[in-house]
Design an enzyme around this catalytic site. Structure first.
Site, PDB file in Angstrom:
ATOM      1  N   LYS A 101       0.883 -13.362 -20.759  1.00  0.00           N
ATOM      2  CA  LYS A 101       1.279 -13.932 -19.990  1.00  0.00           C
ATOM      3  C   LYS A 101       0.353 -14.695 -19.403  1.00  0.00           C
ATOM      4  CE  LYS A 101       5.399 -11.565 -18.821  1.00  0.00           C
ATOM      5  NZ  LYS A 101       6.220 -10.588 -17.312  1.00  0.00           N
ATOM      6  N   GLY A 102      -1.451 -14.013 -19.426  1.00  0.00           N
ATOM      7  CA  GLY A 102      -2.026 -13.996 -17.980  1.00  0.00           C
ATOM      8  C   GLY A 102      -2.672 -15.684 -19.153  1.00  0.00           C
ATOM      9  N   ASP A 127      -2.981 -12.027 -12.833  1.00  0.00           N
ATOM     10  CA  ASP A 127      -1.804 -11.359 -11.825  1.00  0.00           C
ATOM     11  C   ASP A 127      -2.840 -10.392 -11.709  1.00  0.00           C
ATOM     12  OD1 ASP A 127      -1.558 -10.167 -14.672  1.00  0.00           O
ATOM     13  OD2 ASP A 127       0.303  -8.697 -13.755  1.00  0.00           O
ATOM     14  N   ASP A 186      -7.414 -14.959 -21.621  1.00  0.00           N
ATOM     15  CA  ASP A 186      -7.548 -16.097 -19.890  1.00  0.00           C
ATOM     16  C   ASP A 186      -8.243 -15.145 -19.850  1.00  0.00           C
ATOM     17  OD1 ASP A 186      -6.647 -12.932 -20.104  1.00  0.00           O
ATOM     18  OD2 ASP A 186      -5.007 -13.129 -18.539  1.00  0.00           O
ATOM     19  N   LYS A 225     -16.229 -11.005 -18.636  1.00  0.00           N
ATOM     20  CA  LYS A 225     -16.584 -10.047 -17.450  1.00  0.00           C
ATOM     21  C   LYS A 225     -17.632  -8.800 -18.646  1.00  0.00           C
ATOM     22  CE  LYS A 225     -12.823  -8.822 -14.560  1.00  0.00           C
ATOM     23  NZ  LYS A 225     -12.259  -7.473 -14.435  1.00  0.00           N
ATOM     24  N   PHE A 257     -11.844  -7.567  -9.912  1.00  0.00           N
ATOM     25  CA  PHE A 257     -10.492  -8.134 -10.440  1.00  0.00           C
ATOM     26  C   PHE A 257     -10.323  -9.052 -10.174  1.00  0.00           C
ATOM     27  CE2 PHE A 257      -5.993  -7.761 -11.082  1.00  0.00           C
ATOM     28  CZ  PHE A 257      -5.812  -6.784 -12.083  1.00  0.00           C
ATOM     29  N   VAL A 258      -9.802 -10.103 -10.481  1.00  0.00           N
ATOM     30  CA  VAL A 258      -9.584 -11.512 -10.181  1.00  0.00           C
ATOM     31  C   VAL A 258      -8.475 -12.275 -10.417  1.00  0.00           C
ATOM     32  CG1 VAL A 258     -11.616 -12.632 -10.552  1.00  0.00           C
ATOM     33  CG2 VAL A 258     -10.797 -12.811 -12.601  1.00  0.00           C
ATOM     34  N   ARG A 264       0.244 -15.667 -10.275  1.00  0.00           N
ATOM     35  CA  ARG A 264      -0.405 -16.024 -11.700  1.00  0.00           C
ATOM     36  C   ARG A 264       0.117 -17.544 -11.415  1.00  0.00           C
ATOM     37  NH1 ARG A 264      -0.114 -13.294 -16.517  1.00  0.00           N
ATOM     38  NH2 ARG A 264       1.181 -11.104 -16.592  1.00  0.00           N
ATOM     39  N   ASP A 285     -12.318  -8.703 -21.436  1.00  0.00           N
ATOM     40  CA  ASP A 285     -12.707  -7.650 -20.065  1.00  0.00           C
ATOM     41  C   ASP A 285     -12.997  -6.587 -21.015  1.00  0.00           C
ATOM     42  OD1 ASP A 285     -13.150  -5.882 -17.786  1.00  0.00           O
ATOM     43  OD2 ASP A 285     -10.602  -5.083 -17.391  1.00  0.00           O
TER      44      ASP A 285
HETATM   45  P1  IMP Z   1      -9.054  -5.915 -21.913  1.00  0.00           P
HETATM   46  O1  IMP Z   1      -7.618  -5.642 -23.875  1.00  0.00           O
HETATM   47  O2  IMP Z   1     -10.289  -4.954 -21.284  1.00  0.00           O
HETATM   48  O3  IMP Z   1     -10.668  -7.188 -22.763  1.00  0.00           O
HETATM   49  O4  IMP Z   1      -8.722  -7.159 -21.417  1.00  0.00           O
HETATM   50  C1  IMP Z   1      -7.879  -8.140 -21.905  1.00  0.00           C
HETATM   51  C2  IMP Z   1      -6.851  -8.216 -20.524  1.00  0.00           C
HETATM   52  O5  IMP Z   1      -7.060  -7.710 -19.511  1.00  0.00           O
HETATM   53  C3  IMP Z   1      -6.621 -10.004 -20.010  1.00  0.00           C
HETATM   54  O6  IMP Z   1      -6.055 -10.843 -20.820  1.00  0.00           O
HETATM   55  C4  IMP Z   1      -5.722  -9.596 -18.925  1.00  0.00           C
HETATM   56  O7  IMP Z   1      -4.642  -9.950 -18.763  1.00  0.00           O
HETATM   57  C5  IMP Z   1      -5.976  -7.796 -18.016  1.00  0.00           C
HETATM   58  N1  IMP Z   1      -7.199  -8.529 -17.446  1.00  0.00           N
HETATM   59  C6  IMP Z   1      -8.775  -8.300 -17.663  1.00  0.00           C
HETATM   60  N2  IMP Z   1      -9.270  -8.251 -16.149  1.00  0.00           N
HETATM   61  C7  IMP Z   1      -8.822  -8.276 -15.873  1.00  0.00           C
HETATM   62  C8  IMP Z   1      -9.055  -9.245 -14.231  1.00  0.00           C
HETATM   63  O8  IMP Z   1      -9.830  -9.294 -13.793  1.00  0.00           O
HETATM   64  N3  IMP Z   1      -7.294 -10.061 -13.736  1.00  0.00           N
HETATM   65  C9  IMP Z   1      -6.391  -9.340 -14.683  1.00  0.00           C
HETATM   66  N4  IMP Z   1      -6.306  -9.204 -15.269  1.00  0.00           N
HETATM   67  C10 IMP Z   1      -7.237  -8.721 -16.401  1.00  0.00           C
HETATM   68 MG    MG Z   2      -3.849 -10.785 -20.640  1.00  0.00          MG
END
Ligand code: IMP
Ligand code: MG
Length: 179
Positions: free
Chosen positions: A42-43, A158, A99, A130, A151-152, A164, A102
């Site tokens: 949803k982000g 969210d 969004d 990030k 963490f944002v 959100r 990470d």
């Molecule tokens: P990844 O698989 O670790 O790259 O994570 C990606 C997902 O983690 C993103 O689509 C977000 O939903 C969530 N996420 C990662 N960092 C943050 C943050 O700082 N705030 C909120 N959601 C985050």
């Molecule tokens: Mg997400």
């Protein structure tokens, strides 16, 4: 909601200006094509809604759900995907709209999966990056802002499904997690 923020990292005007530039870049890169933009729910929904209106081309909309977080602030490493896009993406120029990248696990997983399904091209457009927390070698082709390892929330992002709809992007106060 603003009282729960330690700092505002990116305000709405800054975001708006950058999203406009990203839309212009995509417009230039896909001249003569009809790209398929996939919103990763949803982000990404707030970013997606603003981005598509900055792209001056015919586009197609699709949506998919990916989740790896649950209610923690650290990625579980396990990516769950819910979508029925298989027959819609073959032969198309696909742009995944995220969004935030990470650890990179979510986007790496989706990319691998889609490359097997005969897309004509595949790019990733992420509002936030990030890089400090990356565990895969994926990179966003279009990136809005590189941010520090915090963490944002807001603008679609969210914490436990909250914030959100906060219009800026902020860093939450630590008390909020401890509550
Ligand atoms: P990844 O698989 O670790 O790259 O994570 C990606 C997902 O983690 C993103 O689509 C977000 O939903 C969530 N996420 C990662 N960092 C943050 C943050 O700082 N705030 C909120 N959601 C985050
Ligand atoms: Mg997400």
């Amino acid at each position: 909601m603003k009282n729960d923020m330690k700092t505002i990292l990116l305000d709405r005007e800054t975001i708006k200006k950058r999203v406009r530039e990203m839309g212009q870049e995509i417009t230039r890169d896909y001249q003569g094509e009809v790209p398929l933009l996939i919103c990763i729910l949803k982000g990404s929904v707030v970013f997606y809604a603003d981005l598509v209106r900055e792209i001056d081309l015919p586009v197609r909309f699709e949506f998919m759900t990916a989740s790896s977080y649950g209610s923690a602030t650290v990625s579980s490493g396990e990516v769950k995907i819910v979508s029925e896009l298989d027959n819609k993406i073959a032969g198309r120029h696909v742009i995944l709209v995220e969004d935030i990248v990470d650890s990179g696990r979510t986007i790496a997983y989706i990319k691998n999966d889609m490359l097997k399904k005969g897309v004509k091209s595949l790019k990733v457009c992420a509002l936030l990056d990030k890089p400090d927390r990356r565990v895969t070698d994926v990179q966003a082709d279009y990136c809005g802002f590189v941010i520090p390892d915090e963490f944002v929330v807001g603008y679609g992002l969210d914490y436990d499904q909250k914030y959100r709809n906060f219009p800026d992007i902020g860093v939450l106060k630590s008390e909020v997690y401890e509550k």
